[in-house]
Write a protein that holds these residues in place. Structure first.
Motif, PDB file in Angstrom:
ATOM      1  N   GLN A  33       5.832   6.140  -5.075  1.00 38.49           N
ATOM      2  CA  GLN A  33       5.931   7.630  -4.790  1.00 38.49           C
ATOM      3  C   GLN A  33       7.420   7.969  -4.673  1.00 38.49           C
ATOM      4  N   ASP A  37       6.590  13.464  -3.282  1.00 38.48           N
ATOM      5  CA  ASP A  37       4.894  13.146  -3.805  1.00 38.48           C
ATOM      6  C   ASP A  37       4.364  12.922  -2.562  1.00 38.48           C
ATOM      7  N   ARG A  41       1.416  15.352  -0.622  1.00 38.42           N
ATOM      8  CA  ARG A  41       0.157  14.755  -0.539  1.00 38.42           C
ATOM      9  C   ARG A  41      -0.312  14.968   1.011  1.00 38.42           C
ATOM     10  N   HIS A  76      12.472   6.094  -5.103  1.00 37.99           N
ATOM     11  CA  HIS A  76      11.184   5.621  -5.302  1.00 37.99           C
ATOM     12  C   HIS A  76      10.617   4.702  -4.361  1.00 37.99           C
TER      13      HIS A  76
END
Length: 144
Positions: A33, A37, A41, A76
């Motif tokens: 993620q 992201d 969430r 990432h």
């Protein structure tokens, strides 16, 4: 402590801060993620600043829980290990610290505690530790 209590105690959420645990839960559930992201969430349950999530994820990477790679301007993140491996490593480190601090006194305490453990649970623990014993004799002779 019975089996259910032991399993409940052995969770990443008990070993991490509340926000660290929430972030790791997202990563473990959804894989690699970006900070954005994870931040998105978490928003429904935890309205946090983007920079807060970014800082905690950077710190989790510094602690070795997250691996990071840069792709363009974005970072990432992915888990460095599955949740159970994290729990196992933390438990092993804690045991080593106790042994370092208390030596034989700690070992004697472990022996006393193990003396009160149900034999079936001891067998499961031996398997977890990779110390499986051969099956117990039942009075029958076994062919080799």
């Amino acid at each position: 402590m019975n089996d259910e209590q032991a399993q409940a105690a052995a969770t990443p959420a008990r070993l991490l801060g509340e926000l660290e645990a929430a972030i790791m839960r997202v990563i473990w559930q959804h894989g690699e993620q970006r900070v954005r992201d994870v931040w998105l969430r978490l928003q429904p349950e935890r309205p946090l600043a983007y920079t807060t999530v970014m800082t905690v994820m950077r710190r989790l990477a510094e602690k070795g829980l997250l691996l990071v790679r840069k792709e363009g301007p974005a970072y990432h993140y992915r888990a460095a290990m599955p949740p159970q491996e994290f729990v196992t490593r933390r438990a092993e480190a804690a045991v080593q610290q106790v042994l370092s601090d208390f030596g034989d006194v700690a070992l004697a305490a472990f022996v006393r505690a193990l003396d009160e453990v149900d034999p079936a649970r001891l067998d499961r623990l031996r398997q977890m530790a990779g110390l499986e014993r051969p099956p117990r004799e039942t009075g029958e002779e076994h062919a080799s």
